[in-house]
Design an enzyme around this catalytic site. Sequence first.
Site, PDB file in Angstrom:
ATOM      1  N   HIS A  42     -11.992 -53.050  11.015  1.00 53.36           N
ATOM      2  CA  HIS A  42     -11.832 -53.997   9.913  1.00 53.36           C
ATOM      3  C   HIS A  42     -10.413 -54.540   9.896  1.00 53.36           C
ATOM      4  CE1 HIS A  42     -15.297 -51.976   7.461  1.00 53.36           C
ATOM      5  NE2 HIS A  42     -15.725 -52.736   8.457  1.00 53.36           N
ATOM      6  N   THR A  43     -10.301 -55.786   9.514  1.00 57.86           N
ATOM      7  CA  THR A  43      -8.977 -56.395   9.408  1.00 57.86           C
ATOM      8  C   THR A  43      -8.155 -55.666   8.350  1.00 57.86           C
ATOM      9  OG1 THR A  43      -9.880 -58.540   9.998  1.00 57.86           O
ATOM     10  CG2 THR A  43      -7.723 -58.528   8.931  1.00 57.86           C
ATOM     11  N   GLN A  44      -6.962 -55.251   8.719  1.00 59.58           N
ATOM     12  CA  GLN A  44      -6.100 -54.539   7.784  1.00 59.58           C
ATOM     13  C   GLN A  44      -5.041 -55.430   7.156  1.00 59.58           C
ATOM     14  OE1 GLN A  44      -6.747 -51.244   6.921  1.00 59.58           O
ATOM     15  NE2 GLN A  44      -8.573 -51.806   8.087  1.00 59.58           N
TER      16      GLN A  44
END
Length: 265
Positions: A42-44
């Site tokens: 997931h994009t952090q």
Amino acid sequence: MDHFPMSWGRPRNDAVDVYGTYPIAQRLHAGPKDAFSAGVQHTQQPIVTGTSVLAIKYKDGIMLAADNLASYGSLARFKDVQRLHPVGNNTIIGAGGDMSDFQYIQSILDDLMVEEFTAHDGHNLGPAEIHEYLAQVMYGRRSKMNPLWNSLIVGGFKDGQRFLAYVDLLGTTYTASTLATGYGSYIAQPLLRKAVEGREDTLTEDEARKIIQESMRVLYYRDARSLNKYQIATITAAGPTISDSQQSETEWSFAEGLRGYGNES
């Protein structure tokens, strides 16, 4: 990553880097060192981002503005990005934050409008419905710990009613006669409130445009992630309109007299 400088520049040995320095018989049956390397990622944090979006109510509808810059960190990388998007015949959304997530939002909204059109049931989604839909999408993604990294402003005009509301990556929503995202919520919002609040029903389009243009010029002076090239959108009973890009007139000669700038020390 190998953090030891003496190893830098060494050609990569995929077998050793992935499986380690085990005997060949053990390497054949060994898996990758990181058991989660193939898992869902997931994009952090956002990478290519847009900054402020401004919006106000005026007598005949809603006006929004956003510059055309998408920054790659501190680099002013893309200077022709449109961050205002029409949705149907009654709504315009403006987005700050991650531009790839905004592209995804545009795609799901376009699919939603196609689905609504093909239903052919005599009902059209207005700005209030679009805002509620986005609020559910944003909150749902946040609840899965995979948020869409955007702050969105939804403006519209339907059945003689103006609509202006905000939603962000947490699913937070609210409405007001003036809204701003990004750095604009600190710098431009006080200017907008002073100029607009109490005058929403008498403010003409020309007056609203001057207020927006002045606020965009101030943001260009003060926000290091902004650009003096921007677009203005209006949504009235006649439908949504997004202008071509325009530029703020700026003046920087005063900086020569500031200590620490130019020849001053």
